[in-house]
Write an enzyme that holds these catalytic residues in place. Sequence first.
Site, short mmCIF file in Angstrom:
data_model
loop_
_atom_site.label_atom_id
_atom_site.label_comp_id
_atom_site.label_asym_id
_atom_site.label_seq_id
_atom_site.Cartn_x
_atom_site.Cartn_y
_atom_site.Cartn_z
N HIS A 72 -14.20 51.32 49.46
CA HIS A 72 -14.25 52.72 49.05
C HIS A 72 -15.68 53.24 49.18
CE1 HIS A 72 -10.32 53.36 46.59
NE2 HIS A 72 -10.11 52.74 47.73
N TYR A 201 -11.28 60.55 38.95
CA TYR A 201 -11.62 60.59 37.53
C TYR A 201 -11.46 62.04 37.06
CZ TYR A 201 -13.70 55.93 37.92
OH TYR A 201 -13.89 54.58 38.12
N PRO A 293 -13.86 50.71 30.19
CA PRO A 293 -13.55 50.52 31.61
C PRO A 293 -13.89 51.71 32.51
CG PRO A 293 -11.55 50.95 30.36
CD PRO A 293 -12.65 50.81 29.36
N LYS A 297 -17.23 48.26 35.07
CA LYS A 297 -18.33 47.29 35.01
C LYS A 297 -17.94 45.94 34.42
CE LYS A 297 -21.21 49.98 36.85
NZ LYS A 297 -21.37 49.74 38.29
N TYR A 385 -22.76 53.46 39.80
CA TYR A 385 -21.35 53.13 40.03
C TYR A 385 -21.20 51.96 40.99
CZ TYR A 385 -16.33 53.83 40.50
OH TYR A 385 -14.97 53.64 40.46
#
Length: 394
Positions: A72, A201, A293, A297, A385
């Site tokens: 991704h 998100y 979550p 991580k 990220y």
Amino acid sequence: MRTQVAIIGAGPAGLLLGQLLYKSGVDAVIVEQRSPDYVLGRIRAGVLEQVSMDLLDKAGVGARAHAEGLPHDGIELLFKGQRHRINLHELTGGSRVTVYGQTEVTRDLMDARAAAGLTTVYDAQNVQVHDFNGQHPRVTYEKDGQTHELACDFIAGCDGYHGVCRASAPADLLKTYERVYPFGWLGVLADVPPVSHELIYANTERGFALCSMRSATRSRYYVQVPSTDKIENWTIDQFWAELGNRLDPEARANLVTGPALEMSIAPLRSFVAEPMRFGRMFLAGDAAHIVPPTGAKGLNLAASDVGYLWTALTEFYTEKSAVGIDTYSDRCLRRVWRAERFSWWFTSLMHRFPETGEFGQKIQEAELDYLVNSRAASVSLAENYVGLPMNFGT
């Protein structure tokens, strides 16, 4: 029985450490209180940083993750009804993440360990750690009606948040930090195609939502629910309806529903235990820290702990150096707290907090608007990220 390193816990952290040590010529025995089927049945995260992929390669188990994982290059942030893409690859100078389920990571590591004929004791009851403050640590456990003792040089506590290793640390030396959030994630795993090829998100007035996946045909979806909610209060049809209400029109139109393979509510917390070393016992992964979550991580932070511990133990046996062992806790905790900060920040940004009301929602939307329109802010998000770089050799 005797070994050089006794690893408590056969989750991905313990299995990865065992495989890395094997590749370095260090003997390790893994002791696990559950059965192999139970360990494989745990549904967990599925976003791997490059550091984690590199460690799988070093352990010789990365082939299937590369072949079947989904690289991704970006994520999407949904707020005020519109999606905005964060180009991770471009903003970080080429970094990306790989979607590959934690269950598959565990399976790959189990298969490699079995193929190498390495010792893993499953269904071990009443596991106890002893004498780790001295030169001759021991692990005892019960199996098949008998008590067994495992003598070792070091103990690696990879046995999770509720494990025996942290619980056995001297109370006067252990300090913990915790933040419990007033909500959880209601999650569904289903054999349906994902609504988008990248993660979404969503920040909405109804609460947070996440559209994720395990493959091109299996999706993992979440919606924020109060911490007091119960799974029996939800049907799968109610879940799909609520998820749809939190998506933009295009994602809602792409949403394919179906029966749940798994449906559960996970509480959210931030937790850190300091230090991560007690004599000849080391804590790694969930035994030492928990992150919400939101930032993906958890598994990655466990992998970086294992990377530090692997190099420290390898240096001890091959170079007769204790530098890595002596600095293990400090090096891990520096990375842990950076990941805790990011996960806390991202959680605070994306979720609806009951005490902040409409004002809090407007502040979040303003910050998100700044985030997607400021390159500097977008770079900061992207760097955290995909995972901050690390060098296991220093």
